[in-house]
Write an enzyme that holds these catalytic residues in place. Sequence first.
Site, PDB file in Angstrom:
ATOM      1  N   ARG A 220       0.849  -1.182   0.000  1.00  9.49           N
ATOM      2  CA  ARG A 220       0.000   0.000   0.000  1.00  9.49           C
ATOM      3  C   ARG A 220       0.891   1.240   0.000  1.00  9.49           C
ATOM      4  O   ARG A 220       1.902   1.288   0.710  1.00  9.49           O
ATOM      5  CB  ARG A 220      -0.901   0.041   1.241  1.00  9.49           C
ATOM      6  CG  ARG A 220      -2.056  -0.936   1.224  1.00  9.49           C
ATOM      7  CD  ARG A 220      -3.109  -0.590   0.163  1.00  9.49           C
ATOM      8  NE  ARG A 220      -4.219  -1.543   0.142  1.00  9.49           N
ATOM      9  CZ  ARG A 220      -4.285  -2.625  -0.643  1.00  9.49           C
ATOM     10  NH1 ARG A 220      -3.299  -2.910  -1.478  1.00  9.49           N
ATOM     11  NH2 ARG A 220      -5.339  -3.412  -0.603  1.00  9.49           N
ATOM     12  N   GLU A 249      -4.117   6.814  -4.990  1.00 10.44           N
ATOM     13  CA  GLU A 249      -4.398   6.189  -6.296  1.00 10.44           C
ATOM     14  C   GLU A 249      -5.764   6.609  -6.827  1.00 10.44           C
ATOM     15  O   GLU A 249      -6.696   6.766  -6.026  1.00 10.44           O
ATOM     16  CB  GLU A 249      -4.347   4.662  -6.142  1.00 10.44           C
ATOM     17  CG  GLU A 249      -2.964   4.185  -5.766  1.00 10.44           C
ATOM     18  CD  GLU A 249      -2.919   2.690  -5.479  1.00 10.44           C
ATOM     19  OE1 GLU A 249      -3.934   1.994  -5.710  1.00 10.44           O
ATOM     20  OE2 GLU A 249      -1.878   2.224  -5.007  1.00 10.44           O
ATOM     21  N   HIS A 267      -0.868  -0.280  -9.937  1.00 15.71           N
ATOM     22  CA  HIS A 267      -1.460  -1.236  -8.989  1.00 15.71           C
ATOM     23  C   HIS A 267      -1.985  -2.477  -9.717  1.00 15.71           C
ATOM     24  O   HIS A 267      -3.199  -2.735  -9.733  1.00 15.71           O
ATOM     25  CB  HIS A 267      -2.573  -0.570  -8.164  1.00 15.71           C
ATOM     26  CG  HIS A 267      -2.907  -1.329  -6.911  1.00 15.71           C
ATOM     27  ND1 HIS A 267      -3.349  -0.717  -5.765  1.00 15.71           N
ATOM     28  CD2 HIS A 267      -2.881  -2.646  -6.618  1.00 15.71           C
ATOM     29  CE1 HIS A 267      -3.576  -1.629  -4.835  1.00 15.71           C
ATOM     30  NE2 HIS A 267      -3.286  -2.811  -5.334  1.00 15.71           N
TER      31      HIS A 267
HETATM   32  C1  8YV Z   1      -6.438  -5.493  -5.660  1.00 18.88           C
HETATM   33  C2  8YV Z   1      -4.855  -5.602  -3.704  1.00 18.88           C
HETATM   34  O1  8YV Z   1      -6.049  -4.911  -6.834  1.00 18.88           O
HETATM   35  O2  8YV Z   1      -5.600  -7.658  -2.848  1.00 18.88           O
HETATM   36  C3  8YV Z   1      -5.207  -6.527  -2.606  1.00 18.88           C
HETATM   37  O3  8YV Z   1      -5.063  -6.125  -1.440  1.00 18.88           O
HETATM   38  O4  8YV Z   1      -4.297  -4.588  -3.512  1.00 18.88           O
HETATM   39  C4  8YV Z   1      -5.159  -5.973  -5.090  1.00 18.88           C
HETATM   40  O5  8YV Z   1      -5.063  -7.331  -5.298  1.00 18.88           O
HETATM   41  C5  8YV Z   1      -7.250  -4.481  -4.993  1.00 18.88           C
HETATM   42  O6  8YV Z   1      -7.640  -4.834  -3.720  1.00 18.88           O
HETATM   43  C6  8YV Z   1      -8.470  -4.220  -5.859  1.00 18.88           C
HETATM   44  O7  8YV Z   1      -9.277  -3.271  -5.319  1.00 18.88           O
END
Ligand code: 8YV
Length: 310
Positions: A220, A249, A267
Amino acid sequence: MPLIVDGVAQNFSLHRGWPDENREAVLREAGPRIRGLAAGGTRRIDGAMMDLMPKLEVIANFGVGYDRVDAAEAARRGIIVTNTPDVLTEEVADLAVGLLLATVRQLPQVDRYLRAGKWLEKEYPLTATLRERTVGILGLGRIGKAIATRLEAFGLGIVYYGRRQQEDVPYRFYPSLLDMAKDVDVLMIVIPGGDETKRLVNAEVLRALGPNGILVNVARGTVVDEGALIEALRTKTILSAGLDVFEDEPRVPQELIDMEHVVLLPHVGSASVHTRNAMGQLVVDNLVAWFSGKGPLTPVAETPWTGRTA
Ligand code: 8YV
């Protein structure tokens, strides 16, 4: 995702809380009847939003990271929160290693060089190397371990920092992030986001990483002090960074975009058709399991799941 929309619509009455402009109206109209939520996007699901859905029983989060959901507040209200672990572990680990290689050996820059016809003029300058590096993993969870396994095969040294030492891993544990940053020249961030890890990687940690240091972040953006990172890259306090995630983002600071020596991805850690389908299916399966009385399949740690069923 169509897979989630179809899966939810086949099993339940679906209320569409997207695009963002529709959400308030939908919540005002249908909120009192909503019992389950499939959650994606960047909007935070906090107590105020839960207030609009007094019958809410379960929030199925799309992603292993669930920092968009106030899971403590959900737990306080007895609301189940689920995420999508395991199904994306290998995919994100692949991407993390790819991003590390791309950053050290400047793969996107080299590709741009060839396309611009510059090879015809002279060879691309020699790059930094992955050889003889030690990688410090910040957050040795499921994805961190999958990255470590890959990097072991690359012949690299691996150490880690996290909340606690783990007995069953062969890697050295550092109880201090700063001490680890002093000893490594790659910092691989795989730790969950949220308040607990906010700006853990600050100017001091970046200084400790040093002028040969590479920062890779697939977790993150909030884990890194982005302003301090931009400054460290500008002043060559560290060598480079490979970033798949950012603080705000999809907005990425222009200073980073203007830097030729960093690698920036939008991402995409889990973003293959295969893995996103598996994640979407798990969102649907969690909702179906809950409402058919089987309990959640993958409840998060905060969830007060005691075997109680809907
Ligand atoms: C996804 C992610 O793109 O799983 C996660 O925590 O960051 C990613 O796999 C994201 O959550 C999609 O909203």
